[in-house]
Enzyme design. Structure first.
Site: not given
Length: 322
Positions: A53, A56, A210
């Site tokens: 993405h 990010e 994450e």
């Protein structure tokens, strides 16, 4: 090749596409694809990916610093490594994706999306992993896909592991804890993520990490992730990492909330954090006459997003494991 990130963002092809580093050989394969091979024989292969993405950026900056340490000789390489910056065009534009979410496309699922730069890139990455893993005799295969979340979280750093038929190796899970992950989420069904693809097709021990919240380049406080960066440095150089004194909490996915039409309503506001708890019977979402409620005593939400395209996941519901 100490300017890999800059080349990737500019879309420039380097004049020299292979060379020698400090104890390893490097080879530029394509935009956002770099292979590193130690001079000494090794039986371990690692995919290090970020930027699937494009908004990010913290993990991309982390990988850039790791590459600089390798090229300067301050970090020794003991794995064959494929470095992947997943979506170069979205990274350059500072947006999540240009057309469609690539992390729903892997395992051939790109064929069901309208053709775009992302579908072509997903196919290219699949082929790159196939070539990388087939060209060595690795006894150990890992894939660490580094992301940041759209929302804030009750766990600043957490990992999402793909569905896997075999038990997870304790050493891999212990490393994730040593890398500062506060929670691990275990998928129970196949999916279109990059990590599910590498796990299913190549038997890799794979995890989506994450790390904090999505911010533009230059606005990330990488000190928040120093423990993760240190663990990655130790991993690359073959140094044992100490086991975390507080092992990550464990969750498993119990259901998925999917948006099917414009009638969909998700009853979570923009301030709802990842891992927010909901009691049994709570109404989570509605779509026409369909109601989605909590069925376990307590469930925790992950990745709530009411704005996804129709047919895509608007959230995952989890239960805590003992």
């Amino acid at each position: 090749m100490d300017n890999f990130l800059a080349l990737t963002l500019s879309g420039t092809t380097p004049r020299v596409t292979q060379g020698k580093g400090a104890g390893f050989r490097w080879r530029w394969l394509s935009h956002g694809l770099l292979e590193l091979t130690p001079d000494a024989p090794v039986d371990r292969a690692l995919i290090l990916s970020a930027g699937i993405h494009g908004n990010e950026t913290a993990p991309v900056e982390m990988l850039d610093k790791l590459l600089s340490a390798l090229y300067s000789g301050s970090l020794t390489l003991t794995w064959r490594v494929l470095v992947v910056l997943g979506n170069p065009q979205a990274l350059a534009a500072g947006i999540r994706y240009c057309h469609s979410d690539m992390n729903r496309m892997f395992g051939g699922r790109w064929q069901s999306f309208a053709e775009s730069d992302e579908t072509r890139r997903a196919r290219e990455l699949e082929l790159s992993l196939e070539t990388f893993f087939s060209s060595g005799q690795a006894r150990v295969r890992w894939h660490l896909d580094l992301h940041t979340a759209i929302r804030g979280s009750h766990h600043l750093r957490f990992g999402v592991l793909p569905q896997r038929d075999r038990p997870w190796e304790t050493g891999f899970l212990a490393w994730l804890g040593a890398a500062g992950l506060e929670a691990l989420v275990f998928h129970q069904a196949p999916g279109g993520t990059f990590t599910h693809f590498s796990s299913e097709h190549f038997g890799a021990l794979s995890c989506t990490l994450e790390l904090g919240k999505a911010l533009p380049f230059g606005q990330n406080d990488l000190t928040q992730f120093s423990v993760t960066s240190q663990a990655l440095s130790a991993l690359l150089s073959g140094v044992e990492t100490s086991t975390s004194s507080s092992p990550p909490l464990r969750y498993r996915v119990v259901s998925q909330i999917t948006r099917h039409s414009d009638k969909f309503a998700l009853y979570m506001d923009a301030q709802t954090l990842n891992f927010t708890a909901f009691a049994k019977g709570t109404l989570l979402a509605e779509e026409g006459d369909k109601r989605v409620t909590v069925t376990h005593d307590v469930e925790y939400v992950l990745f709530p997003n009411p704005s996804v395209a129709c047919g895509l996941r608007a959230g995952l519901m989890l239960e805590r494991l003992p």
